[in-house]
Scaffold this motif. Structure first.
Motif, mmCIF file in Angstrom:
data_model
loop_
_atom_site.group_PDB
_atom_site.id
_atom_site.type_symbol
_atom_site.label_atom_id
_atom_site.label_comp_id
_atom_site.label_asym_id
_atom_site.label_seq_id
_atom_site.Cartn_x
_atom_site.Cartn_y
_atom_site.Cartn_z
ATOM 1 N N UNK A 1 10.205 -8.371 69.522
ATOM 2 C CA UNK A 1 9.227 -7.445 68.963
ATOM 3 C C UNK A 1 9.782 -6.674 67.783
ATOM 4 N N UNK A 2 10.918 -7.079 67.316
ATOM 5 C CA UNK A 2 11.541 -6.385 66.186
ATOM 6 C C UNK A 2 10.698 -6.536 64.928
ATOM 7 N N UNK A 3 11.005 -5.679 63.966
ATOM 8 C CA UNK A 3 10.259 -5.681 62.711
ATOM 9 C C UNK A 3 10.457 -6.984 61.971
ATOM 10 N N UNK A 4 9.357 -7.546 61.487
ATOM 11 C CA UNK A 4 9.416 -8.819 60.763
ATOM 12 C C UNK A 4 9.618 -8.564 59.280
ATOM 13 N N UNK A 5 10.117 -9.544 58.600
ATOM 14 C CA UNK A 5 10.377 -9.418 57.173
ATOM 15 C C UNK A 5 10.727 -10.760 56.576
ATOM 16 N N UNK A 6 11.413 -10.714 55.435
ATOM 17 C CA UNK A 6 11.799 -11.938 54.742
ATOM 18 C C UNK A 6 13.260 -12.222 55.068
ATOM 19 N N UNK A 7 13.463 -13.265 55.883
ATOM 20 C CA UNK A 7 14.793 -13.618 56.365
ATOM 21 C C UNK A 7 15.080 -15.080 56.049
ATOM 22 N N UNK A 8 16.339 -15.506 56.139
ATOM 23 C CA UNK A 8 16.652 -16.926 55.942
ATOM 24 C C UNK A 8 15.843 -17.791 56.904
ATOM 25 N N UNK A 9 15.220 -18.796 56.356
ATOM 26 C CA UNK A 9 14.418 -19.696 57.181
ATOM 27 C C UNK A 9 12.937 -19.522 56.991
ATOM 28 N N UNK A 10 12.491 -18.307 56.564
ATOM 29 C CA UNK A 10 11.058 -18.123 56.315
ATOM 30 C C UNK A 10 10.792 -17.699 54.877
ATOM 31 N N UNK A 11 11.806 -17.848 54.028
ATOM 32 C CA UNK A 11 11.651 -17.509 52.619
ATOM 33 C C UNK A 11 11.809 -18.762 51.782
ATOM 34 N N UNK A 12 11.488 -18.623 50.520
ATOM 35 C CA UNK A 12 11.523 -19.791 49.638
ATOM 36 C C UNK A 12 12.959 -20.191 49.310
ATOM 37 N N UNK A 13 13.885 -19.231 49.352
ATOM 38 C CA UNK A 13 15.271 -19.518 49.011
ATOM 39 C C UNK A 13 16.143 -19.311 50.233
ATOM 40 N N UNK A 14 16.905 -20.303 50.598
ATOM 41 C CA UNK A 14 17.818 -20.210 51.729
ATOM 42 C C UNK A 14 18.907 -21.252 51.541
ATOM 43 N N UNK A 15 19.932 -21.148 52.337
ATOM 44 C CA UNK A 15 21.031 -22.099 52.273
ATOM 45 C C UNK A 15 21.802 -22.055 53.576
ATOM 46 N N UNK A 16 22.580 -23.093 53.793
ATOM 47 C CA UNK A 16 23.484 -23.132 54.937
ATOM 48 C C UNK A 16 24.437 -21.944 54.908
ATOM 49 N N UNK A 17 24.829 -21.501 53.704
ATOM 50 C CA UNK A 17 25.740 -20.376 53.586
ATOM 51 C C UNK A 17 25.137 -19.090 54.126
ATOM 52 N N UNK A 18 23.801 -18.982 54.128
ATOM 53 C CA UNK A 18 23.160 -17.775 54.637
ATOM 54 C C UNK A 18 23.415 -17.582 56.124
ATOM 55 N N UNK A 19 23.634 -18.666 56.863
ATOM 56 C CA UNK A 19 23.802 -18.570 58.302
ATOM 57 C C UNK A 19 25.272 -18.507 58.710
ATOM 58 N N UNK A 20 26.175 -18.705 57.771
ATOM 59 C CA UNK A 20 27.579 -18.400 58.031
ATOM 60 C C UNK A 20 27.758 -16.902 57.817
ATOM 61 N N UNK A 21 28.405 -16.246 58.717
ATOM 62 C CA UNK A 21 28.606 -14.818 58.502
ATOM 63 C C UNK A 21 30.033 -14.426 58.860
ATOM 64 N N UNK A 22 30.490 -13.364 58.199
ATOM 65 C CA UNK A 22 31.837 -12.842 58.378
ATOM 66 C C UNK A 22 31.739 -11.390 58.817
ATOM 67 N N UNK A 23 32.707 -10.977 59.598
ATOM 68 C CA UNK A 23 32.842 -9.568 59.922
ATOM 69 C C UNK A 23 34.306 -9.190 59.827
#
Length: 949
Positions: free
Chosen positions: A452-474
């Motif tokens: 139920x979180x707030x929806x928005x423009x995220x990787x996968x539902x936008x026109x621009x995305x890449x495999x790199x978007x789903x790699x993340x670092x901390x």
């Protein structure tokens, strides 16, 4: 005479006895030493012209990676420098046959690598620090190889190495003796020998033979099929050919963990057995060689390292030859039909003459050759097993009815799987992934209300995305996708992009539904470090200390909701020989429209009770990085900044030319121009060149990952700095023109006028220099306060943003502020000289003011329009060139504009128009005893000078 004759005989007898004793002392050591030192045969056999086997002979003596012990005067003890591997290499430059068929003449270079330690000076010996650094000693040797004794005996006049002071030091009287098997085999696979010299202790050498003359076992070992049946991939996909020796070596040489028969890799109550003992838990294929026909041989070691050691082994497995661990040697063949590697192995032991586990005297125990080994490439992955290579070890001696004592060989089959953290770009297109814990993750996602979180423009539902978007670092780790939907993307960028296109764009509905059909199945590998829970920083310690860390590896799978940008997964990790699969990983990706720094936030938590031994505290972390769309936008802005920087530098050149033209057209303008103002502008150009010299010839795209194939502009740093260099040269020309004009005024009979300009210049400096110095002290004080605050921060905090500014950076920024007010010396100069001469062209002071205010206007635009990178690459409006921020972006343009307006009024109303009462310097001081005509003439002359344009 009789007594004399008796003395003579006694002397002769004593002399003979002394001669015998001296001969014994001299001859016997020489004879003993001659057995261990080399000497060229006499007469030396002649070389035979090279034949077709010259390259093969060279490979027979090639050693790429070996191990040595000893040489304590030359190298630090091995246990003190384990992170610097001890190794040696032998590179033959020439191997020639001779007229003696049993002898080969060999020229070679032996290089020994290790660590050398030294004590720092100062204080007592106890307080001296030990510094450890790597050292390489090289020896150019010549000698002969005897095929009858299998011994290579070589000598060298000297060797050399780099000393602690950088000077080359020589080693005298070098001697090398190596036993190189004529026909190496499973029972005789090692090269062993000794290296000694006059300046170091004897060094023992051992290596796994690399010769092409290896004799493989005649009987091919039999391999049981992989479990479960049909679980092996085809060689065409795994090896990228029917058989590729380099590719097979790249995949097989790795670290492996042992598995139980039930598939559980760990259980506290039942330790995993291994081929050689019940204590080891890891296997490492350390060396491997193969031939074009599919024959393979290998050197395999075993260890009982912890998880941290596994990572260490993974890094070192390709660069070291291990001799201290339990080991086996194996040979066999690649079964192309079944797509698996089948080997027979024998145990390696230290000889009875060995003095300890570090001895290099290795041999094969022929009584313990009943070990069977096989390797293949699994066709199915799960959350528990994502290995590129799988293996099996069993008691092959039982197949021949050969019974051995318990513990000598394997009592039951043991499976192994590779610990491959990087997968080295493997082609995994034919691997199938079985999701087994997705339902648990989906249930948690729905029950926790995350859907139920707030929806928005995220990787996968936008026109621009890449495999790199789903790699993340901390700050302490990173996470990499393994699968997206049904496609394996680990190590395969093409498959990753294809998976996103197919799974996200084509198969997902555009809006969320109540049954959550938009959720996408994914799996991840998560690697991170933690600080041990019982660790405490040292008390009352002013010295820097290292913070210990333990690595963790989580295999996770779950669901990703492209409508909310939430990733919810269930994970498994191995801790203290136990597998914990009650872990929840939640990641909230940041919206693509967000303008704040960061990639999102995440949490790793345990779903166990706090009383459980495997329970751990919640780990919250912040993701850093940028989305592909934001990276492309940042690169575009960097290119825009490059154009603006070149334009700004070019305009400075134009304005300098206009000022030079104005000065030449108006003779009165040159002496009325402030030299201090011109010097400030010139020094500003120099500072800009000096501060950015480190960026010369270096691509700005080193700050970003290559994510787009679109062509973008990237100006070379030389082009960015060339206009600034030209502007600096023009500024020097203008400065020279002003100084020469003042000098000519003094030489042409107008000393009073020249003195008036010099007096105004000095008064301007008396005001500006203290003001500049006071500002510099203030900038240094602010820097010291900020540094003191940073030093009091928690030492466990890991900095992932840009490095803090140095004192030089802060002073350089303050110098930019001085350049913002470059008109200040001219305004003060005009006030003291009461000049009304239009000395400065409007092009110069108005244009320069605009150029100094423009970066602050752009900084406001950049802060509101672009997503800032954690490590930005500034080309225009660089914080090292000026002071930026909300306050400075307002104050600097207003201050620069005020000075320009004040200069405009001064050049029309007089330099001291804003001073009430008597104007500064309006009249020249004259002698009170002069005549009235002289006074009136001086006054008239002063008015004429002030009104000349």
């Amino acid at each position: 005479m009789a007594p004399a004759r008796r003395c003579s005989r006694a002397c002769r007898l004593s002399f003979l006895m002394q001669l015998v004793l001296v001969s014994a002392v001299v001859v016997f050591p020489a004879a003993a030493s001659s057995t261990s030192r080399c000497s060229n045969p006499s007469p030396a056999p002649k070389e035979i012209p090279e034949g077709n086997d010259a390259a093969e002979l060279l490979r027979s003596f090639q050693i790429s990676t070996g191990y040595f012990s000893g040489g304590d005067r030359l190298f630090a003890p091995d246990d003190e420098s384990s992170y610097i591997p001890r190794s040696f290499s032998l590179t033959p430059s020439k191997v020639a046959r001779t007229t003696d068929s049993a002898l080969l003449e060999v020229y070679a270079t032996l290089t020994v690598y290790g660590a050398s330690s030294s004590h720092g000076g100062g204080g007592s010996h106890r307080r001296r620090r030990r510094y450890t650094f790597s050292r390489a000693a090289s020896f150019h040797l010549h000698g002969y190889y005897s095929s009858s004794s299998a011994e290579l005996c070589m000598v060298g006049a000297s060797g050399s190495y780099n000393g602690e002071n950088g000077l080359v030091k020589h080693l005298r009287d070098v001697n090398l003796r190596l036993r190189v098997p004529n026909a190496p085999s499973l029972s005789d696979p090692f090269v062993t020998g000794l290296l000694d010299g006059a300046d170091f202790e004897t060094i023992s050498l051992v290596a796994y033979v690399e010769s092409d003359h290896y004799v493989f076992s005649e009987k091919k070992p039999s391999c049981p099929p992989p479990t479960p049946a049909g679980d092996a991939r085809g060689a065409l996909q795994a090896l990228e050919a029917n058989f590729s020796c380099p590719r097979l070596k790249e995949l097989i040489v790795s670290s492996y963990k042992f598995e139980h028969a039930d598939g559980d890799s760990s259980s506290p109550s039942s330790p995993t057995p291994t081929p050689l003992s019940l204590s080891t838990s890891r296997m490492h294929v350390n060396q491997m060689h193969c031939t074009a026909n599919g024959s393979v041989r290998a050197y395999v070691v075993f260890s009982n390292d912890t998880d941290a050691d596994s990572w260490r082994w993974q890094r070192m497995i390709h660069s070291r030859f291990f001799v201290k661990e339990e080991a086996v040697v194996a040979n066999g063949y690649w079964d192309a039909t079944a797509s698996r590697l089948c080997l027979t192995a024998c145990r390696v032991v230290h000889s009875s003459a060995a003095t300890g586990p570090s001895s290099t005297d290795l041999k094969v125990d022929r009584e313990q050759c009943g070990i069977g080994m096989s390797f293949w490439f699994p066709a199915v992955w799960t959350i528990r097993d994502r290995s590129v290579v799988a293996g099996l070890l069993w008691n092959a001696s039982q197949e021949r009815g050969n019974k051995h004592a318990a513990g000598d060989v394997i009592s039951s089959a043991i499976s192994a799987s590779s610990i491959d953290l990087y997968r080295r770009g493997s082609n995994l297109s034919d691997v199938k992934y079985n999701y087994t814990m997705v339902d648990t993750a989906k249930k948690q996602y729905i029950q926790t209300g995350l859907s139920k979180s707030k929806k928005g423009r995220f990787p996968g539902n936008s026109s621009t995305y890449s495999y790199q978007d789903f790699k993340f670092h901390f700050d302490t780790g990173e996470a990499t996708p393994v699968t997206i939907g049904s496609v394996i993307v680990a190590g395969d960028m093409m498959a990753a992009e294809y998976a996103f296109f197919e799974e996200v764009n084509m198969s997902r509905p555009a809006v969320a539904t109540m049954d959550h059909t938009q959720l996408l199945n994914v799996s991840y590998d998560i690697s991170y470090y933690i600080t041990p829970g019982n660790w405490q920083p040292p008390k009352n310690s002013s010295r820097l200390y290292g913070v210990p860390s333990e690595p963790r590896q989580i295999s996770a799978e779950g669901v990703y909701d492209p409508q909310t940008g939430i990733l919810c997964m269930t994970g498994c990790q191995e801790i203290n020989s136990s597998t914990d699969c009650q872990i929840m990983v939640t990641v909230h990706f940041a919206s693509l429209d967000a303008k704040g720094k960061g990639h999102g936030r995440g949490r790793i938590s345990s779903t166990r009770d706090k009383s459980d031994s495997l329970y751990f505290d919640v780990i919250d972390f912040a993701l850093y990085g940028m989305y592909v769309e934001q990276i492309e936008e940042s690169i575009w802005s960097t290119d825009l900044e490059s154009i603006m920087a070149v334009t700004t530098a070019t305009l400075w050149c134009v304005f300098a030319v206009m000022q030079i033209r104005h000065t030449k057209a108006n003779p009165a303008a040159a002496p009325a121009t402030s030299v201090s103002m011109l010097a400030v502008v010139a020094l500003g150009h120099v500072a800009h060149l000096a501060l950015n010299v480190d960026a010369m010839f270096v691509s700005r795209r080193r700050h970003y990952v290559q994510v787009s194939a679109s062509g973008t502009l990237e100006l070379n740093e030389v082009m960015l700095r060339l206009p600034t260099l030209v502007a600096f040269a023009l500024q020097l020309c203008l400065l020279q023109l002003v100084l020469s004009n003042r000098r000519s005024a003094a030489d042409n009979g107008r000393p009073a006028k020249a003195e008036r300009w010099s007096l105004a210049e000095r008064k301007s400096l008396w005001i500006c220099l203290p003001l500049y110095l006071l500002g510099g002290l203030l900038a240094g004080t602010v820097h010291a306060i900020n540094n003191g605050r940073a030093a009091r921060d928690n030492p466990l905090i890991v900095r992932v943003a840009a490095d803090p500014a140095t004192l030089w950076d802060d002073l350089a920024s303050y110098a930019g502020l001085i350049l913002d007010g470059f008109l200040l010396p001219q305004v003060i100069f005009n006030a003291f000289s009461a000049s009304r001469v239009r000395a400065v062209s409007p092009w110069f002071y108005v244009g320069g003011t605009v150029l100094r205010a423009a970066p602050h206007v752009y900084d406001v635009f950049r802060a509101r329009s672009y997503v800032p990178s954690l490590r930005p690459s500034y080309v225009y409006a660089d914080p090292r060139d000026d002071l930026f921020g909300v306050a400075w972006d307002v104050a600097v343009p207003l201050g620069a504009a005020s000075l320009a307006l004040l200069l405009f009024l001064q050049q029309r109303l007089g330099g001291a128009f804003f001073v009430k009462g008597r104007r500064l310097g309006e009249y020249e001081m004259v002698s009170t005893i002069g005549s009235r005509q002289e006074v009136e003439k001086a006054i008239d002359h002063g008015h004429q000078d002030a009104t000349v344009d």
